[in-house]
Design a protein around this motif. Structure first.
Motif, PDB file in Angstrom:
ATOM      1  N   SER A  41       8.784  22.794  66.651  1.00 54.86           N
ATOM      2  CA  SER A  41       9.166  22.561  68.046  1.00 54.86           C
ATOM      3  C   SER A  41       7.922  22.720  68.921  1.00 54.86           C
ATOM      4  O   SER A  41       6.930  23.318  68.509  1.00 54.86           O
ATOM      5  N   ALA A  61       8.215  34.673  68.515  1.00 55.71           N
ATOM      6  CA  ALA A  61       9.445  33.915  68.291  1.00 55.71           C
ATOM      7  C   ALA A  61      10.535  34.441  69.203  1.00 55.71           C
ATOM      8  O   ALA A  61      10.497  35.574  69.656  1.00 55.71           O
ATOM      9  N   GLN A 112       4.377  29.961  63.303  1.00 54.61           N
ATOM     10  CA  GLN A 112       5.515  29.212  63.821  1.00 54.61           C
ATOM     11  C   GLN A 112       6.249  28.495  62.682  1.00 54.61           C
ATOM     12  O   GLN A 112       7.482  28.515  62.615  1.00 54.61           O
ATOM     13  N   GLU A 125      10.078  29.072  61.855  1.00 54.21           N
ATOM     14  CA  GLU A 125      11.035  27.996  62.124  1.00 54.21           C
ATOM     15  C   GLU A 125      11.527  27.279  60.873  1.00 54.21           C
ATOM     16  O   GLU A 125      12.684  26.844  60.832  1.00 54.21           O
ATOM     17  N   GLY A 146      13.420  31.654  59.564  1.00 57.74           N
ATOM     18  CA  GLY A 146      14.198  31.909  60.772  1.00 57.74           C
ATOM     19  C   GLY A 146      14.121  33.351  61.209  1.00 57.74           C
ATOM     20  O   GLY A 146      13.082  33.990  61.121  1.00 57.74           O
TER      21      GLY A 146
END
Length: 115
Positions: free
Chosen positions: A25, A43, A74, A78, A82
């Motif tokens: 993202s 995060a 990241q 992601e 998670g």
């Protein structure tokens, strides 16, 4: 090199496509108010990447290395783990993704906390 958030978004987009298959993202970018660390990933609802505002002598190669280092964090958060990724900074998952980027693209990204 005087950095702007627009520069960072452009670079993130470019590196995301090239090295992470466009799977990340777009984070919120901000500037850190200290000299170290050079970069920081956090995060939450939205990914955030901060880079040192005190670093005025960014070279393109050094900036790329710092930004991709944060993008590895990241990616691990992601795409791999998670919320189970506790951001223990440079664990096995981080080193695995770093190794993959070095093997596939020849990238030399620091694996330690100097960033």
């Amino acid at each position: 090199m005087q950095l702007t958030k627009s520069d960072l978004k452009r670079m993130h987009s470019k590196y995301n496509q090239r090295y992470f298959d466009g799977r990340l993202s777009m984070p919120d970018f901000y500037f850190l108010r200290n000299k170290r660390p050079f970069g920081r990933y956090s995060a939450g609802k939205t990914a955030k990447i901060g880079l040192s505002a005190f670093r005025k002598d960014w070279t393109e190669d050094f900036l790329k290395a710092v930004l991709i280092h944060e993008m590895i964090h990241q990616y691990v958060y992601e795409r791999l783990y998670g919320s189970r990724y506790s951001l223990i900074q440079h664990g096995l998952q981080f080193h695995y993704v770093r190794w993959r980027l070095k093997s596939k693209f020849g990238l030399k990204i620091s694996g330690g906390p100097i960033f």
